[in-house]
Design a protein around this motif. Structure first.
Motif, PDB file in Angstrom:
ATOM      1  N   ALA A 252      49.069  43.881  39.980  1.00 14.85           N
ATOM      2  CA  ALA A 252      48.555  43.651  38.645  1.00 14.85           C
ATOM      3  C   ALA A 252      47.650  42.166  38.842  1.00 14.85           C
ATOM      4  CB  ALA A 252      49.409  43.325  37.616  1.00 14.85           C
ATOM      5  N   LEU A 253      47.932  41.524  39.674  1.00 13.53           N
ATOM      6  CA  LEU A 253      46.973  40.198  39.938  1.00 13.53           C
ATOM      7  C   LEU A 253      45.828  40.537  40.730  1.00 13.53           C
ATOM      8  CD1 LEU A 253      49.829  37.443  40.918  1.00 13.53           C
ATOM      9  CD2 LEU A 253      48.148  37.606  38.552  1.00 13.53           C
ATOM     10  N   ILE A 254      45.880  41.639  41.568  1.00 12.26           N
ATOM     11  CA  ILE A 254      44.795  42.119  42.113  1.00 12.26           C
ATOM     12  C   ILE A 254      43.641  42.675  41.290  1.00 12.26           C
ATOM     13  CG2 ILE A 254      43.930  43.776  43.937  1.00 12.26           C
ATOM     14  CD1 ILE A 254      46.701  43.277  45.490  1.00 12.26           C
ATOM     15  N   VAL A 255      44.353  43.707  40.453  1.00 15.37           N
ATOM     16  CA  VAL A 255      43.313  44.197  39.489  1.00 15.37           C
ATOM     17  C   VAL A 255      42.661  43.548  38.613  1.00 15.37           C
ATOM     18  CG1 VAL A 255      43.290  46.097  37.525  1.00 15.37           C
ATOM     19  CG2 VAL A 255      44.468  46.482  39.788  1.00 15.37           C
ATOM     20  N   LEU A 256      43.628  42.610  37.825  1.00 14.17           N
ATOM     21  CA  LEU A 256      42.851  41.447  37.123  1.00 14.17           C
ATOM     22  C   LEU A 256      42.056  40.373  37.772  1.00 14.17           C
ATOM     23  CD1 LEU A 256      46.010  40.802  34.853  1.00 14.17           C
ATOM     24  CD2 LEU A 256      44.153  41.942  34.141  1.00 14.17           C
ATOM     25  N   GLY A 257      42.346  40.282  39.096  1.00 15.62           N
ATOM     26  CA  GLY A 257      41.404  39.430  39.869  1.00 15.62           C
ATOM     27  C   GLY A 257      40.152  39.821  40.090  1.00 15.62           C
ATOM     28  N   VAL A 258      40.009  41.153  40.412  1.00 15.33           N
ATOM     29  CA  VAL A 258      38.959  41.857  40.866  1.00 15.33           C
ATOM     30  C   VAL A 258      38.015  41.747  39.558  1.00 15.33           C
ATOM     31  CG1 VAL A 258      37.819  44.187  41.095  1.00 15.33           C
ATOM     32  CG2 VAL A 258      39.821  43.416  42.550  1.00 15.33           C
ATOM     33  N   PHE A 259      38.342  42.138  38.406  1.00 15.43           N
ATOM     34  CA  PHE A 259      37.739  41.962  37.129  1.00 15.43           C
ATOM     35  C   PHE A 259      37.071  40.624  36.905  1.00 15.43           C
ATOM     36  CE2 PHE A 259      39.933  45.841  35.554  1.00 15.43           C
ATOM     37  CZ  PHE A 259      38.942  46.738  35.594  1.00 15.43           C
ATOM     38  N   LEU A 260      37.984  39.498  37.019  1.00 11.35           N
ATOM     39  CA  LEU A 260      37.558  38.002  37.081  1.00 11.35           C
ATOM     40  C   LEU A 260      36.612  37.981  37.993  1.00 11.35           C
ATOM     41  CD1 LEU A 260      40.807  36.023  36.576  1.00 11.35           C
ATOM     42  CD2 LEU A 260      38.787  36.353  34.788  1.00 11.35           C
ATOM     43  N   VAL A 261      36.502  38.317  39.325  1.00 11.36           N
ATOM     44  CA  VAL A 261      35.286  38.136  40.252  1.00 11.36           C
ATOM     45  C   VAL A 261      34.042  38.739  39.370  1.00 11.36           C
ATOM     46  CG1 VAL A 261      34.631  38.971  42.345  1.00 11.36           C
ATOM     47  CG2 VAL A 261      37.026  38.090  42.190  1.00 11.36           C
ATOM     48  N   LEU A 262      34.339  40.081  39.047  1.00 11.28           N
ATOM     49  CA  LEU A 262      33.199  40.665  38.328  1.00 11.28           C
ATOM     50  C   LEU A 262      32.375  39.837  37.296  1.00 11.28           C
ATOM     51  CD1 LEU A 262      34.197  44.380  38.576  1.00 11.28           C
ATOM     52  CD2 LEU A 262      32.318  43.405  39.870  1.00 11.28           C
ATOM     53  N   ALA A 263      33.336  39.208  36.436  1.00 12.67           N
ATOM     54  CA  ALA A 263      33.053  38.554  35.330  1.00 12.67           C
ATOM     55  C   ALA A 263      32.863  37.159  35.758  1.00 12.67           C
ATOM     56  CB  ALA A 263      34.123  38.660  34.297  1.00 12.67           C
ATOM     57  N   TRP A 264      32.501  36.860  36.923  1.00 18.16           N
ATOM     58  CA  TRP A 264      32.228  35.195  37.253  1.00 18.16           C
ATOM     59  C   TRP A 264      31.321  34.409  36.254  1.00 18.16           C
ATOM     60  CZ3 TRP A 264      27.553  33.068  38.710  1.00 18.16           C
ATOM     61  CH2 TRP A 264      26.428  34.120  38.960  1.00 18.16           C
ATOM     62  N   ARG A 265      30.046  35.020  35.789  1.00 19.60           N
ATOM     63  CA  ARG A 265      29.405  34.485  34.675  1.00 19.60           C
ATOM     64  C   ARG A 265      29.799  33.812  33.728  1.00 19.60           C
ATOM     65  NH1 ARG A 265      24.425  38.917  34.855  1.00 19.60           N
ATOM     66  NH2 ARG A 265      26.402  40.171  34.705  1.00 19.60           N
ATOM     67  N   ASN A 266      30.703  34.857  33.095  1.00 20.43           N
ATOM     68  CA  ASN A 266      31.445  34.289  31.671  1.00 20.43           C
ATOM     69  C   ASN A 266      32.844  33.892  31.701  1.00 20.43           C
ATOM     70  OD1 ASN A 266      32.097  37.117  32.065  1.00 20.43           O
ATOM     71  ND2 ASN A 266      31.692  37.501  29.810  1.00 20.43           N
ATOM     72  N   ALA A 267      33.472  34.271  32.662  1.00 22.23           N
ATOM     73  CA  ALA A 267      35.013  34.116  32.879  1.00 22.23           C
ATOM     74  C   ALA A 267      35.451  32.629  32.557  1.00 22.23           C
ATOM     75  CB  ALA A 267      35.556  34.501  34.007  1.00 22.23           C
TER      76      ALA A 267
END
Length: 193
Positions: free
Chosen positions: A144-159
């Motif tokens: 789950a941390l891997i999946v959520l982490g990938v989304f956070l990497v993609l959202a680097w501009r606004n996360a």
């Protein structure tokens, strides 16, 4: 037809993102969603890193705390051969260094996620660390941390918008990536009465 295949009408940088992608990965409204995800990461990584750093067993020691995980992964038939080789030939002889890297890495990821500083970078290293744990046979919450982490990497501009990245990213962009060839913004003309 051959000409349209060789010279497509649009280049990748000319494509416009769909509205849902702009909302999730570039819009400030989604920053609240990413804040919740970041706080979950901080909840997982910060106490784990803090415990390892303050216990006195992980930092600059013999590496005994990770020997059990490494030994179990090497002996397991589920561990990929190349990763078992890496653990046996690289990690085990340098267990003290790797234990220190794990402890400091978990603490840094947790702090970065908590305050929203370098969120995309912290998420990348969280994915990397969780991936290594999965390869070593420690599932738990790591998938789950891997999946959520990938989304956070993609959202680097606004996360990290609700955090220090709100100020750090624009400063870093101006400091390191803006060039002298970019036109300077003109000051508005004074109003005449």
């Amino acid at each position: 037809m051959l000409n349209s295949l060789l010279r497509p009408p649009m280049r990748p940088e000319e494509f416009r993102e769909p509205r849902w992608a702009r909302f999730l990965f570039a819009g400030t409204s989604a920053a609240w969603l990413w804040l919740a995800v970041r706080l979950y990461f901080a909840y997982v990584y910060l106490p784990a890193g803090w415990h390892k750093v303050t216990s006195g067993e992980w930092l600059f020691g013999s590496g005994a705390p990770i020997q059990g995980l490494v030994g179990g992964a090497i002996d397991s038939t589920d561990t990929p051969g190349w990763y078992a080789w890496f653990l046996q030939n690289i990690v085990q002889p340098n267990a003290g260094l790797f234990a220190t890297l794990v402890a400091l890495g978990e603490l840094a990821i947790g702090l970065g996620m908590l305050v929203g500083l370098l969120t995309g970078v912290a998420a990348f290293f969280a994915v990397f660390m969780s991936g290594n744990f999965v390869l070593a046979g420690s599932l738990g919450s790591n998938p789950a941390l891997i999946v959520l982490g990938v989304f956070l990497v993609l959202a680097w501009r606004n996360a990290g918008w609700i955090g220090l990245d709100r100020w750090f990213i624009p400063w870093a962009h101006r400091r390191f990536w803006s060039t002298a060839s970019e036109p300077a913004q003109a000051a508005p003309a004074p109003a005449r009465s």
